[in-house]
Enzyme design. Structure first.
Site, PDB file in Angstrom:
ATOM      1  N   THR A 181      40.987  31.437  36.560  1.00 11.51           N
ATOM      2  CA  THR A 181      39.734  30.767  36.910  1.00 11.51           C
ATOM      3  C   THR A 181      38.935  30.601  35.632  1.00 11.51           C
ATOM      4  O   THR A 181      38.739  31.565  34.890  1.00 11.51           O
ATOM      5  CB  THR A 181      38.942  31.599  37.928  1.00 11.51           C
TER       6      THR A 181
ATOM      7  N   LYS B  20      47.320  38.068  36.244  1.00 10.69           N
ATOM      8  CA  LYS B  20      46.618  37.615  37.444  1.00 10.69           C
ATOM      9  C   LYS B  20      47.612  36.866  38.337  1.00 10.69           C
ATOM     10  O   LYS B  20      47.571  35.651  38.483  1.00 10.69           O
ATOM     11  CB  LYS B  20      45.431  36.720  37.068  1.00 10.69           C
TER      12      LYS B  20
ATOM     13  N   GLU C 162      38.660  48.645  36.501  1.00  9.34           N
ATOM     14  CA  GLU C 162      37.908  47.394  36.495  1.00  9.34           C
ATOM     15  C   GLU C 162      36.865  47.466  37.601  1.00  9.34           C
ATOM     16  O   GLU C 162      36.620  48.539  38.161  1.00  9.34           O
ATOM     17  CB  GLU C 162      38.862  46.214  36.722  1.00  9.34           C
TER      18      GLU C 162
END
Length: 267
Positions: A28, A140, A173
């Site tokens: 993204t 990802k 994270e």
């Protein structure tokens, strides 16, 4: 409406292996005036994941053209680039599969990101913990079920985001971002060798830190270590650097190092 292999579509085949198995990857990114920002970094992260998955890389020049075609033409916006292995194949086998599918969609950047950058965010701590996956760690890929469960847990706490630990109780994270914190003169961030996603914004922060000869500690850090920090911030490609003002019941100041990285990294 979205784009599949450069053509506007409103459907995609149920035979696509991303739908069947999460077989692919995505990134993204932010666009400005219809142009992707930090494109080479995003390309490199996609390529690294495709290599691990054994999926042939797309024509990067053509993919960039498709991104610019799908992007919002004015101002800043977001684009999601999603690549699947393609359609077909028997069961899990990656053989007898058609060419990869590239799906691109654009969207408005959430309004709250501007507020977060100025005022900071309050984080919780997820009860859902990440497993260890050294083959896929850092990438990802399209199977994000752990992140879905972590996000659901944080929303049950009525919070927008939270710290995610691995099964060994190391900080990894947050549900939507990478995390950094400052202890003394040292910038700390988790080692993502076994879990988590290595984001482009994280890479930018580390680049800036290295150029400024900032002391950096990339390692396995427990939650207790994080809570001793002088300042904390999180980052991703859309929201940039966002200060953390509270984790659970402990408050943190928006410090000078956080502000410095905001000036150098935020787009």
């Amino acid at each position: 409406m979205f784009w599949v292999n450069g053509v506007k579509q409103d459907t995609i085949s149920l035979k696509d292996r991303s739908f069947q198995y999460g077989d692919g990857c995505f990134t993204t990114l932010m666009t400005e005036g219809g142009k992707p920002l930090l494109w080479m970094m995003h390309q490199e992260r996609i390529e690294a994941c495709l290599n691990v998955l054994g999926i042939e890389c797309p024509d990067w020049t053509l993919l960039l053209r498709w991104i610019e075609q799908a992007a919002v033409p004015n101002g800043k916006a977001g684009v999601k680039v999603h690549i699947s292995r393609g359609e077909g194949g028997r069961g899990y086998s990656p053989t007898q599969v058609g060419p990869s599918n590239v799906t691109i969609s654009s969207f408005a950047i959430p309004d709250q990101y501007n507020i977060w950058r100025k005022e900071g965010v309050k984080l919780g701590v997820c009860q859902v913990k990440l497993g260890l996956s050294p083959i896929l760690a850092g990438h990802k890929h399209n199977n994000r079920l752990e992140q879905v469960l972590a996000k659901a847990d944080i929303e049950k706490q009525s919070l927008v985001d939270g710290i995610v630990l691995d099964i060994n109780d190391n900080v990894i994270e947050t549900t939507i971002a990478n995390i950094f914190w400052v202890i003394g003169d040292t910038l700390c961030t988790p080692d993502l060798t076994f879990s988590g996603v290595a984001g482009v914004a994280r890479r930018r922060v580390l680049q800036v830190a290295e150029k400024s000869t900032q002391a950096i500690n990339i390692g396995q850090h427990r939650h207790e270590t994080l809570m001793k920090a002088d300042e904390v911030f999180i980052c991703n490609s859309l929201m940039g650097i966002v200060p953390v003002t509270k984790i659970a019941d402990q408050e943190f100041k928006i410090g000078q190092l956080t502000k410095r990285y905001q000036e150098k990294v935020n787009t």
